[in-house]
Design a protein around this motif. Structure first.
Motif, PDB file in Angstrom:
ATOM      1  N   UNK A   1       1.016  -1.182  -0.039  1.00  0.00           N
ATOM      2  CA  UNK A   1       0.003   0.040   0.097  1.00  0.00           C
ATOM      3  C   UNK A   1       0.902   1.201   0.100  1.00  0.00           C
ATOM      4  N   UNK A   2       2.148   1.277   0.666  1.00  0.00           N
ATOM      5  CA  UNK A   2       3.101   2.379   0.679  1.00  0.00           C
ATOM      6  C   UNK A   2       3.350   2.681  -0.408  1.00  0.00           C
ATOM      7  N   UNK A   3       3.813   1.513  -1.573  1.00  0.00           N
ATOM      8  CA  UNK A   3       4.391   1.569  -2.858  1.00  0.00           C
ATOM      9  C   UNK A   3       3.392   2.345  -3.627  1.00  0.00           C
ATOM     10  N   UNK A   4       2.045   1.688  -3.552  1.00  0.00           N
ATOM     11  CA  UNK A   4       0.964   2.013  -4.575  1.00  0.00           C
ATOM     12  C   UNK A   4       0.669   3.555  -4.159  1.00  0.00           C
TER      13      UNK A   4
ATOM     14  N   UNK B   1       2.777  -5.205 -11.036  1.00  0.00           N
ATOM     15  CA  UNK B   1       3.019  -6.689 -10.565  1.00  0.00           C
ATOM     16  C   UNK B   1       3.450  -7.306 -12.039  1.00  0.00           C
ATOM     17  N   UNK B   2       2.973  -6.614 -13.036  1.00  0.00           N
ATOM     18  CA  UNK B   2       3.120  -7.092 -14.369  1.00  0.00           C
ATOM     19  C   UNK B   2       4.574  -6.679 -14.792  1.00  0.00           C
ATOM     20  N   UNK B   3       5.120  -5.440 -14.631  1.00  0.00           N
ATOM     21  CA  UNK B   3       6.370  -4.940 -15.154  1.00  0.00           C
ATOM     22  C   UNK B   3       7.516  -5.268 -14.103  1.00  0.00           C
ATOM     23  N   UNK B   4       7.363  -5.273 -12.632  1.00  0.00           N
ATOM     24  CA  UNK B   4       8.190  -5.623 -11.842  1.00  0.00           C
ATOM     25  C   UNK B   4       8.257  -6.928 -10.984  1.00  0.00           C
ATOM     26  N   UNK B   5       7.103  -7.631 -11.087  1.00  0.00           N
ATOM     27  CA  UNK B   5       6.846  -8.783 -10.458  1.00  0.00           C
ATOM     28  C   UNK B   5       6.119  -8.328  -9.127  1.00  0.00           C
ATOM     29  N   UNK B   6       5.839  -9.386  -8.371  1.00  0.00           N
ATOM     30  CA  UNK B   6       5.029  -9.213  -7.115  1.00  0.00           C
ATOM     31  C   UNK B   6       5.891  -8.697  -6.178  1.00  0.00           C
ATOM     32  N   UNK B   7       7.419  -8.813  -6.131  1.00  0.00           N
ATOM     33  CA  UNK B   7       8.191  -8.299  -5.249  1.00  0.00           C
ATOM     34  C   UNK B   7       8.192  -6.670  -5.722  1.00  0.00           C
ATOM     35  N   UNK B   8       8.010  -6.295  -6.427  1.00  0.00           N
ATOM     36  CA  UNK B   8       8.076  -4.924  -6.774  1.00  0.00           C
ATOM     37  C   UNK B   8       6.913  -4.053  -5.976  1.00  0.00           C
ATOM     38  N   UNK B   9       5.972  -4.927  -5.585  1.00  0.00           N
ATOM     39  CA  UNK B   9       5.232  -4.230  -4.331  1.00  0.00           C
ATOM     40  C   UNK B   9       5.744  -4.143  -3.065  1.00  0.00           C
ATOM     41  N   UNK B  10       6.890  -4.785  -2.899  1.00  0.00           N
ATOM     42  CA  UNK B  10       7.620  -4.666  -1.587  1.00  0.00           C
ATOM     43  C   UNK B  10       9.001  -4.008  -1.395  1.00  0.00           C
ATOM     44  N   UNK B  11       9.004  -2.966  -2.442  1.00  0.00           N
ATOM     45  CA  UNK B  11      10.437  -2.077  -2.623  1.00  0.00           C
ATOM     46  C   UNK B  11      10.310  -1.381  -1.172  1.00  0.00           C
TER      47      UNK B  11
ATOM     48  N   UNK C   1      -6.211  -0.059  -8.608  1.00  0.00           N
ATOM     49  CA  UNK C   1      -6.012  -1.084  -9.251  1.00  0.00           C
ATOM     50  C   UNK C   1      -4.887  -1.367 -10.498  1.00  0.00           C
ATOM     51  N   UNK C   2      -5.015  -0.271 -11.325  1.00  0.00           N
ATOM     52  CA  UNK C   2      -4.063  -0.143 -12.622  1.00  0.00           C
ATOM     53  C   UNK C   2      -2.842  -0.040 -11.908  1.00  0.00           C
ATOM     54  N   UNK C   3      -2.442   0.677 -10.733  1.00  0.00           N
ATOM     55  CA  UNK C   3      -1.145   0.746 -10.308  1.00  0.00           C
ATOM     56  C   UNK C   3      -0.570  -0.502  -9.779  1.00  0.00           C
ATOM     57  N   UNK C   4      -1.472  -1.477  -9.192  1.00  0.00           N
ATOM     58  CA  UNK C   4      -1.080  -2.817  -8.711  1.00  0.00           C
ATOM     59  C   UNK C   4      -0.971  -3.577  -9.955  1.00  0.00           C
TER      60      UNK C   4
END
Length: 169
Positions: free
Chosen positions: A101-104, A133-143, A126-129
């Protein structure tokens, strides 16, 4: 305003979009003049779920973790050590659940916008998620999860410790 100012840096070091505000009041004024009151609320669709999920996880994991360490007889029920252990477990859970949520929120807040205030990179939460996810993978949400934990871990431990002690008084 906070995100604009925190992301701002010298052009030689800049990463991402730069808003170039001179001060806090200048940032408020600039955003308001360009995008109205709505511009000051851009990114709230990421911030509201962040706070709701974080608070729910914080309280639920604290109570469960505190009870768990007491059941295992690692610490005595009602002891300060059991409270701190519960807070530490809760801090990890909060960091894990809040980081996406912080990343988004940061991406939504800090994206460049067109003349009518519409984001140029993301159409919404949702578009941001989906894009991350598609460009950076799910770990991109955990930067930045390490930095999130270093901020939220101690805050969670101390807040829950004092809350628990005050509640028992």
């Amino acid at each position: 305003v906070k995100t604009h100012l925190q992301a701002q840096t010298l052009s030689a070091m800049a990463v991402g979009h730069q808003h170039n505000h001179e001060s806090i009041s200048g940032a408020f004024k600039s955003i308001y003049q360009q995008h109205g009151v709505v511009g000051l609320w851009r990114g709230v669709t990421g911030a509201v779920p962040r706070v709701a999920v974080g608070s729910a996880v914080q309280l639920a994991t604290f109570a469960s973790a505190k009870d768990w360490v007491c059941e295992r007889q690692w610490f005595r029920k009602g002891s300060w050590a059991a409270v701190l252990a519960g807070g530490m477990v809760s801090g990890v859970a909060v960091a894990v659940t809040m980081t996406p949520f912080d990343v988004i929120s940061t991406r939504l807040y800090n994206q460049p916008v067109d003349a009518d205030g519409t984001g140029k990179l993301y159409r919404g939460f949702l578009d941001c998620v989906l894009q991350i996810s598609s460009k950076e993978g799910l770990l991109g949400l955990y930067k930045g999860i390490g930095a999130v934990y270093l901020r939220l871990g101690p805050h969670t431990v101390l807040s829950l410790f004092f809350w628990d002690k005050l509640r028992n008084m």
